[in-house]
Design an enzyme around this catalytic site. Structure first.
Site, PDB file in Angstrom:
ATOM      1  CB  SER A 141      -0.742  -0.125   1.347  1.00 34.62           C
ATOM      2  OG  SER A 141      -1.305   1.024   1.343  1.00 34.62           O
ATOM      3  CE1 TYR A 154      -4.064  -1.729   5.213  1.00 43.00           C
ATOM      4  CE2 TYR A 154      -3.249   0.571   4.649  1.00 43.00           C
ATOM      5  CZ  TYR A 154      -3.972  -0.799   4.338  1.00 43.00           C
ATOM      6  OH  TYR A 154      -4.035  -1.127   2.884  1.00 43.00           O
TER       7      TYR A 154
HETATM    8  N1  LIG Z   1      -8.559  -0.152  -1.297  1.00 44.63           N
HETATM    9  C1  LIG Z   1      -7.548   0.616  -1.188  1.00 44.63           C
HETATM   10  O1  LIG Z   1      -7.691   1.681  -1.140  1.00 44.63           O
HETATM   11  C2  LIG Z   1      -6.061  -0.220  -0.811  1.00 44.63           C
HETATM   12  C3  LIG Z   1      -5.165   0.558  -1.021  1.00 44.63           C
HETATM   13  C4  LIG Z   1      -3.842   0.144  -0.750  1.00 44.63           C
HETATM   14  C5  LIG Z   1      -3.876  -1.256  -0.241  1.00 44.63           C
HETATM   15  N2  LIG Z   1      -4.902  -2.010  -0.349  1.00 44.63           N
HETATM   16  C6  LIG Z   1      -4.893  -3.547  -0.028  1.00 44.63           C
HETATM   17  O2  LIG Z   1      -5.460  -4.390  -0.938  1.00 44.63           O
HETATM   18  C7  LIG Z   1      -5.864  -5.668  -0.188  1.00 44.63           C
HETATM   19  C8  LIG Z   1      -7.301  -5.727  -0.469  1.00 44.63           C
HETATM   20  O3  LIG Z   1      -8.006  -4.795   0.230  1.00 44.63           O
HETATM   21  P1  LIG Z   1      -9.402  -4.136  -0.651  1.00 44.63           P
HETATM   22  O4  LIG Z   1      -9.268  -2.809  -0.765  1.00 44.63           O
HETATM   23  O5  LIG Z   1      -9.829  -4.934  -1.716  1.00 44.63           O
HETATM   24  O6  LIG Z   1     -10.678  -4.321   0.647  1.00 44.63           O
HETATM   25  P2  LIG Z   1     -11.470  -5.364   0.946  1.00 44.63           P
HETATM   26  O7  LIG Z   1     -12.637  -5.370  -0.302  1.00 44.63           O
HETATM   27  O8  LIG Z   1     -12.166  -5.117   2.275  1.00 44.63           O
HETATM   28  O9  LIG Z   1     -10.926  -6.835   0.920  1.00 44.63           O
HETATM   29  C9  LIG Z   1     -10.205  -7.390   1.910  1.00 44.63           C
HETATM   30  C10 LIG Z   1     -10.322  -8.914   1.610  1.00 44.63           C
HETATM   31  O10 LIG Z   1      -9.711  -9.547   2.785  1.00 44.63           O
HETATM   32  C11 LIG Z   1     -10.399 -10.478   3.305  1.00 44.63           C
HETATM   33  N3  LIG Z   1      -9.820 -10.913   4.744  1.00 44.63           N
HETATM   34  C12 LIG Z   1      -9.892 -10.223   5.711  1.00 44.63           C
HETATM   35  N4  LIG Z   1      -9.274 -10.915   6.718  1.00 44.63           N
HETATM   36  C13 LIG Z   1      -9.282 -12.012   6.136  1.00 44.63           C
HETATM   37  C14 LIG Z   1      -8.650 -13.274   6.748  1.00 44.63           C
HETATM   38  N5  LIG Z   1      -8.479 -13.601   8.109  1.00 44.63           N
HETATM   39  N6  LIG Z   1      -8.546 -14.663   6.141  1.00 44.63           N
HETATM   40  C15 LIG Z   1      -9.020 -14.272   4.644  1.00 44.63           C
HETATM   41  N7  LIG Z   1      -9.500 -13.326   4.048  1.00 44.63           N
HETATM   42  C16 LIG Z   1      -9.348 -12.104   4.947  1.00 44.63           C
HETATM   43  C17 LIG Z   1     -11.669  -9.697   3.538  1.00 44.63           C
HETATM   44  O11 LIG Z   1     -12.768 -10.789   3.594  1.00 44.63           O
HETATM   45  P3  LIG Z   1     -14.157 -10.649   4.377  1.00 44.63           P
HETATM   46  O12 LIG Z   1     -14.863 -10.231   3.227  1.00 44.63           O
HETATM   47  O13 LIG Z   1     -14.217 -11.723   4.904  1.00 44.63           O
HETATM   48  O14 LIG Z   1     -13.849  -9.417   5.400  1.00 44.63           O
HETATM   49  C18 LIG Z   1     -11.694  -9.274   1.961  1.00 44.63           C
HETATM   50  O15 LIG Z   1     -12.053 -10.409   0.912  1.00 44.63           O
HETATM   51  C19 LIG Z   1      -5.754  -5.456   1.243  1.00 44.63           C
HETATM   52  O16 LIG Z   1      -4.625  -6.025   1.567  1.00 44.63           O
HETATM   53  C20 LIG Z   1      -5.404  -3.896   1.494  1.00 44.63           C
HETATM   54  O17 LIG Z   1      -4.706  -3.435   2.454  1.00 44.63           O
HETATM   55  C21 LIG Z   1      -6.108  -1.524  -0.491  1.00 44.63           C
END
Ligand SMILES: NC(=O)c1ccc[n+]([C@@H]2O[C@H](COP(=O)([O-])OP(=O)(O)OC[C@H]3O[C@@H](n4cnc5c(N)ncnc54)[C@H](OP(=O)(O)O)[C@@H]3O)[C@@H](O)[C@H]2O)c1
Length: 281
Positions: A141, A154
């Site tokens: 990130s 985070y």
């Molecule tokens: N969106 C942004 O702006 C952004 C920016 C930089 C980096 N990221 C990174 O991108 C990645 C994906 O995030 P996203 O933005 O797509 O958010 P998201 O829609 O909340 O997706 C996160 C995913 O991780 C899963 N998860 C959480 N804890 C878990 C566990 N213990 N075991 C298995 N799965 C688990 C969630 O499952 P549940 O549905 O069960 O909660 C969900 O499927 C993350 O690593 C995040 O830090 C996001």
């Protein structure tokens, strides 16, 4: 049956869901894992829309649970024989001000984003090493490059992912396995909503004013955040690349932040961040 095999964590929403559908559409066999497979409807809909249902295998995997990791890894190796691309995408974002965030929340942050990612990697690593090929994408990130106030857990977790990935890349290059990171700026996914709902703030908090300023800022960021298409496109590019590099920053705010971080003295940068976040120094 010679389609490349992809394993992805956190495929129930956000980047994980969209990347699973996009990779399946491109001809990969995708093992889309999620901690609760009852949450698979959105992914199935996306897969149907991409006409790629047959290329997605939904498998339960909670990355904080060693038994779940072993069962998923055993299943994948027994059924598919190898893994060409592992995408460590699952993550949570714990926010709040350091002194007010309970230990359990720090633990949740690190057991998911750091220890979970490491445990999943270790489960597949021996197979990739033996087959002498493969790519591991760790989802870092902008917070892996710079620690913003109100997001210390985070930021600390993503900085850990950065250090882990740098070291693992050097360990695995002699085995022809490429470790890389995607470093997205802010994109419209559920992570904001989920983390917002869980922020710790005491009723009589001395940080109440700062938190309000931050919340207003976050609202603005979420409103202006682009759709995740660029991130998904980057995942597809890395998947196709025979020798991907270590870091892939994605997004306008990421490029500006990195540029300023490398250009400006830190004392200037922190003033700029506090001013932008409307926090007093
Ligand atoms: N969106 C942004 O702006 C952004 C920016 C930089 C980096 N990221 C990174 O991108 C990645 C994906 O995030 P996203 O933005 O797509 O958010 P998201 O829609 O909340 O997706 C996160 C995913 O991780 C899963 N998860 C959480 N804890 C878990 C566990 N213990 N075991 C298995 N799965 C688990 C969630 O499952 P549940 O549905 O069960 O909660 C969900 O499927 C993350 O690593 C995040 O830090 C996001």
């Amino acid at each position: 049956m010679n389609r490349p095999i992809v394993v992805i964590t956190g495929a129930s929403s956000g980047f994980g869901l969209l990347a699973s559908a996009a990779l399946a559409k491109e001809g990969y066999q995708v093992i889309a894992t999620m901690r609760n497979i009852r949450n698979c409807d959105a992914l199935l809909n996306a897969a149907r829309e991409a006409k790629a249902e047959a290329s997605i295998d939904i498998v339960p995997l909670d990355i904080t649970d060693e038994t779940s990791i072993k069962e998923a890894a055993d299943y994948v190796i027994e059924r598919y024989g190898s893994v060409d691309l592992l995408i460590n995408n699952a993550g949570v974002a714990v926010g709040g001000f350091v002194e007010e965030i309970p230990s359990a929340e720090w633990e949740r942050q690190f057991s998911t984003n750091v220890l979970g990612l490491i445990a999943v990697t270790r489960a597949f690593l021996p197979h990739m090493r033996k087959q002498r090929k493969g790519t591991i994408i760790n989802m870092s990130s902008i917070s892996g490059q710079i620690g913003f106030p109100g997001l210390a857990p985070y930021a600390a977790s993503k900085h850990a992912v950065e250090g882990f990935s740098e070291a693992l890349r050097l360990e695995m290059l002699p085995h022809n396995v490429y470790v890389c990171m995607i470093e997205p700026g802010s994109y419209k996914t559920d992570i904001w909503k989920k983390s917002r709902g869980q922020i710790s703030l005491r009723a009589d908090s001395p940080y109440a004013e700062q938190m309000q300023a931050l919340n207003e800022q976050v609202d603005r960021i979420i409103e202006q955040a682009p759709s995740p298409d660029e991130v998904i496109e980057r995942i597809l590019q890395i998947a196709r690349h025979p020798a991907p590099k270590l870091r892939y920053p994605v997004g306008r705010n990421m490029r500006t932040t990195l540029f300023l971080k490398h250009l400006l003295p830190w004392s200037w940068l922190e003033k700029l961040i506090l001013r932008q976040l409307r926090l007093r120094s």
